[in-house]
Design an enzyme around this catalytic site. Structure first.
Site, PDB file in Angstrom:
ATOM      1  N   LYS A 115       0.829  -1.214   0.000  1.00 34.24           N
ATOM      2  CA  LYS A 115       0.000   0.000   0.000  1.00 34.24           C
ATOM      3  C   LYS A 115       0.862   1.262   0.000  1.00 34.24           C
ATOM      4  CE  LYS A 115      -1.871   1.985   3.996  1.00 34.24           C
ATOM      5  NZ  LYS A 115      -1.656   3.387   4.151  1.00 34.24           N
ATOM      6  N   ASN A 116       1.824   1.327   0.906  1.00 36.34           N
ATOM      7  CA  ASN A 116       2.541   2.594   1.056  1.00 36.34           C
ATOM      8  C   ASN A 116       3.519   2.866  -0.080  1.00 36.34           C
ATOM      9  OD1 ASN A 116       1.000   3.271   3.241  1.00 36.34           O
ATOM     10  ND2 ASN A 116       2.484   2.583   4.778  1.00 36.34           N
ATOM     11  N   CYS A 174      -5.462   8.195   8.473  1.00 36.11           N
ATOM     12  CA  CYS A 174      -5.830   7.617   9.759  1.00 36.11           C
ATOM     13  C   CYS A 174      -5.574   8.601  10.897  1.00 36.11           C
ATOM     14  CB  CYS A 174      -5.032   6.335  10.001  1.00 36.11           C
ATOM     15  SG  CYS A 174      -5.683   4.943   9.079  1.00 36.11           S
ATOM     16  N   ARG A 217      -0.197  14.785  12.723  1.00 34.98           N
ATOM     17  CA  ARG A 217       0.535  14.405  11.517  1.00 34.98           C
ATOM     18  C   ARG A 217       0.805  15.651  10.665  1.00 34.98           C
ATOM     19  NH1 ARG A 217      -2.051   8.932   9.166  1.00 34.98           N
ATOM     20  NH2 ARG A 217       0.036   8.624   8.348  1.00 34.98           N
ATOM     21  N   ASP A 224       3.264   0.492  12.359  1.00 37.38           N
ATOM     22  CA  ASP A 224       2.077  -0.090  11.712  1.00 37.38           C
ATOM     23  C   ASP A 224       1.805  -1.520  12.179  1.00 37.38           C
ATOM     24  OD1 ASP A 224       1.855   2.253  10.324  1.00 37.38           O
ATOM     25  OD2 ASP A 224       2.680   1.478   8.456  1.00 37.38           O
ATOM     26  N   ARG A 237      -9.166   0.130   3.418  1.00 33.73           N
ATOM     27  CA  ARG A 237      -8.217   1.121   2.898  1.00 33.73           C
ATOM     28  C   ARG A 237      -6.884   0.472   2.565  1.00 33.73           C
ATOM     29  NH1 ARG A 237      -6.815   5.971   6.266  1.00 33.73           N
ATOM     30  NH2 ARG A 237      -5.383   5.972   4.538  1.00 33.73           N
TER      31      ARG A 237
HETATM   32  N1  EPU Z   1       6.220  14.459  11.372  1.00 31.34           N
HETATM   33  C1  EPU Z   1       6.359  15.808  11.616  1.00 31.34           C
HETATM   34  N2  EPU Z   1       6.463  16.658  10.545  1.00 31.34           N
HETATM   35  C2  EPU Z   1       6.398  16.214   9.261  1.00 31.34           C
HETATM   36  C3  EPU Z   1       6.233  14.850   9.026  1.00 31.34           C
HETATM   37  C4  EPU Z   1       6.148  13.988  10.102  1.00 31.34           C
HETATM   38  O1  EPU Z   1       6.421  16.245  12.765  1.00 31.34           O
HETATM   39  O2  EPU Z   1       6.479  17.054   8.340  1.00 31.34           O
HETATM   40  C5  EPU Z   1       6.169  13.514  12.511  1.00 31.34           C
HETATM   41  C6  EPU Z   1       4.808  12.838  12.654  1.00 31.34           C
HETATM   42  O3  EPU Z   1       3.942  13.599  13.460  1.00 31.34           O
HETATM   43  C7  EPU Z   1       5.186  11.505  13.267  1.00 31.34           C
HETATM   44  C8  EPU Z   1       6.568  11.208  12.718  1.00 31.34           C
HETATM   45  O4  EPU Z   1       7.070  12.458  12.244  1.00 31.34           O
HETATM   46  O5  EPU Z   1       5.287  11.643  14.655  1.00 31.34           O
HETATM   47  C9  EPU Z   1       6.627  10.182  11.621  1.00 31.34           C
HETATM   48  O6  EPU Z   1       5.694  10.495  10.582  1.00 31.34           O
HETATM   49  P1  EPU Z   1       5.953  10.048   9.077  1.00 31.34           P
HETATM   50  O7  EPU Z   1       6.020  11.275   8.263  1.00 31.34           O
HETATM   51  O8  EPU Z   1       7.106   9.104   9.015  1.00 31.34           O
HETATM   52  O9  EPU Z   1       4.623   9.264   8.766  1.00 31.34           O
HETATM   53  P2  EPU Z   1       3.659   9.428   7.518  1.00 31.34           P
HETATM   54  O10 EPU Z   1       4.443   9.680   6.288  1.00 31.34           O
HETATM   55  O11 EPU Z   1       2.555  10.329   7.881  1.00 31.34           O
HETATM   56  C10 EPU Z   1       3.815   6.904   6.852  1.00 31.34           C
HETATM   57  C11 EPU Z   1       2.840   5.805   6.549  1.00 31.34           C
HETATM   58  C12 EPU Z   1       2.164   5.375   7.835  1.00 31.34           C
HETATM   59  C13 EPU Z   1       3.225   4.904   8.822  1.00 31.34           C
HETATM   60  C14 EPU Z   1       4.277   6.021   9.034  1.00 31.34           C
HETATM   61  C15 EPU Z   1       5.435   5.582   9.896  1.00 31.34           C
HETATM   62  C16 EPU Z   1       2.143   6.270   4.299  1.00 31.34           C
HETATM   63  C17 EPU Z   1       1.081   6.740   3.379  1.00 31.34           C
HETATM   64  N3  EPU Z   1       1.859   6.295   5.599  1.00 31.34           N
HETATM   65  O12 EPU Z   1       3.045   7.965   7.420  1.00 31.34           O
HETATM   66  O13 EPU Z   1       1.330   4.282   7.489  1.00 31.34           O
HETATM   67  O14 EPU Z   1       2.625   4.614  10.051  1.00 31.34           O
HETATM   68  O15 EPU Z   1       4.805   6.426   7.753  1.00 31.34           O
HETATM   69  O16 EPU Z   1       6.061   4.473   9.359  1.00 31.34           O
HETATM   70  O17 EPU Z   1       3.212   5.845   3.863  1.00 31.34           O
HETATM   71  C18 EPU Z   1      -0.498   2.843   7.722  1.00 31.34           C
HETATM   72  O18 EPU Z   1      -0.100   2.265   6.704  1.00 31.34           O
HETATM   73  O19 EPU Z   1      -1.423   2.380   8.459  1.00 31.34           O
HETATM   74  C19 EPU Z   1       0.121   4.101   8.104  1.00 31.34           C
HETATM   75  C20 EPU Z   1      -0.426   4.928   8.982  1.00 31.34           C
END
Ligand code: EPU
Length: 422
Positions: A24-25, A120, A125, A309, A401
């Site tokens: 998915k990701n 989610c 985020r 995850d 999803r």
């Molecule tokens: N963060 C910030 N600022 C930013 C970006 C992130 O403070 O600009 C913080 C977030 O608040 C969080 C941490 O950094 O505490 C990590 O967030 P990250 O950006 O790594 O997560 P994401 O890109 O929002 C993706 C996956 C998530 C998975 C996380 C961590 C996708 C579409 N989503 O989210 O997947 O949990 O990385 O590995 O790739 C899922 O598949 O169920 C899912 C939620």
């Protein structure tokens, strides 16, 4: 959104072989990356899940020509017909990865208007690091009334230091940098398997990316990107892990084929510590479990640490371990909401801020429970498989999803799962 529910008759031992779907990701990053190619792209091994359907809708809204064959998992995307650079709110609020359209549209057309993404509800985020990276590349980026507006007359590669390791931020800056002039170096980059997958896809359309999978990624911008061959995305690490945990939770014997065992090392280590048996081949993992599980403790971390995850599915398994387990959630602050639902099923859990203390009980029992997000839904499915009686899960749309045919796959292993609309 319907009020469809999932019914799980617990207590069946899972046994047999199951094939894992595409990630998915990776899918939600590589589909917008196709915007960067001047010629049509063919992407293979895409999962037939809601987030991919939303991605298709988004591309079509923008004007891209998309041929999506869900049965074969193949999608062809021709971005040359794109006429819009704005993503509508009703699509962007459906998934987190909508933010990737900022990087991709900015790189290709010099402008993007994307409402702040949904996804989610698992904690704060923000996307400040995504936007910081784009500004560093020379874009003017404003946010007002919940809309991100990014514009440029030409991005220029530079050194970008991420303040924290962010998967989405790394992906978005990679997308923005692909057509920039010169070299971009992302420091403190995320190392998740789907970052490497995106880098390989970008390589397949002619962009030189080095270092993906390490914390320093180097991208040489190129304005003449074009797809030369179909690109198949990697198997889903989190689906693989969910199936591994389900196998252990039902004291089953399951072989998961088409996966990448090296992506699973953090989970495999914990399952071994609990007393399950895990055997790996090149592209298959067999999980067997007999008898009681030992409790284990872990902290979620960025890759290659234990993935957030899988924290929720794993904590379901720990509910019946013989002793006390401690789980620290370091990535998202609201990712324990499934535990309150599992308490309805007899779990003995206390949550202190970012730590959950799980006292194993001999047996979970069925209850009506509500999924609060995608992986919470997966955790409740596992709890339902382990429980005595028939569990009813509300909010199944979260599960759809991110998991392709989850109950069909589990039923093929001996589970008894059905859906109904009351
Ligand atoms: N963060 C910030 N600022 C930013 C970006 C992130 O403070 O600009 C913080 C977030 O608040 C969080 C941490 O950094 O505490 C990590 O967030 P990250 O950006 O790594 O997560 P994401 O890109 O929002 C993706 C996956 C998530 C998975 C996380 C961590 C996708 C579409 N989503 O989210 O997947 O949990 O990385 O590995 O790739 C899922 O598949 O169920 C899912 C939620």
């Amino acid at each position: 959104m319907s009020d469809e529910r999932m019914l799980i008759v617990g207590g069946h031992r899972l046994e047999g072989t199951v094939h894992v779907s595409g990630a998915k990701n990776s899918a939600v990053a590589i589909i917008p990356a196709a915007i960067l190619s001047d010629t049509p792209c063919v992407i293979e091994n895409l999962p037939n899940i809601e987030d991919v359907r939303v991605s298709v809708e988004t591309l079509r809204y923008l004007g891209a020509t998309v041929d999506w064959q869900p049965e074969s998992g193949t999608m062809s995307i021709d971005a040359s017909t794109i006429t819009r650079t704005e993503v509508p709110l009703e699509l962007s609020r459906k998934m987190r990865a909508s933010s990737y359209y900022i990087g991709a549209l900015l790189a290709r057309f010099g402008e993007a208007r994307v409402p702040m993404p949904g996804g989610c509800d698992i904690g704060r985020r923000p996307i400040d690091q995504h936007l910081k990276g784009m500004r560093a590349l020379g874009a003017a980026v404003e946010t007002s009334y919940g809309m991100v507006v990014a514009e440029t007359n030409g991005l220029v590669g530079t050194d970008i230091f991420m303040d924290m390791v962010t998967v989405g931020g790394t992906i978005n800056v990679m997308l923005a940098a692909t057509r920039a002039e010169g070299i971009t170096i992302i420091h403190n980059a995320a190392k998740e398997p789907h970052i490497v997958d995106l880098a390989n896809f970008l390589g397949s359309i002619g962009c030189r990316v080095k270092g993906a999978g390490t914390d320093t990624i180097r991208i040489r911008g190129n304005r003449g990107l074009s797809a030369r061959r179909p690109y198949a995305i990697i198997p889903d690490q989190i689906e693989t892990g969910t199936l591994m945990i389900a196998a252990a939770g039902t004291h089953g014997d399951v072989t998961i084929t088409g996966c990448i065992p090296t992506h699973m090392e953090a989970l495999t280590a914990k399952l071994l510590e609990m007393g399950a048996r895990v055997d790996e081949k090149d592209d298959a993992i067999r999980v067997r479990s007999l008898g009681a599980h030992r409790p284990v403790s872990f902290k979620t971390q960025v890759y290659p640490g234990f993935p957030t995850d899988l924290q929720q599915p794993m904590s379901a398994l720990l509910c019946t371990a013989a002793g006390t387990s401690r789980v620290v959630e370091n990535i998202f602050e609201s990712r324990f909401r499934h535990l309150a639902e599992m308490e309805r099923m007899g779990a003995n859990v206390r949550v202190y801020e970012q730590t959950a203390v799980i006292e194993g009980v001999p047996q979970l029992h069925a209850a009506a429970v509500e999924a609060s997000d995608l992986r919470a839904g997966a955790a409740l499915v596992i709890a339902g498989l382990m429980a005595h009686g028939t569990t009813e899960i509300y909010n199944t749309h979260y599960i759809d999803r991110g998991y392709e045919h989850l109950e069909t796959k589990l039923n093929s292993l001996g589970a008894e799962i059905s859906r109904f609309i009351p």
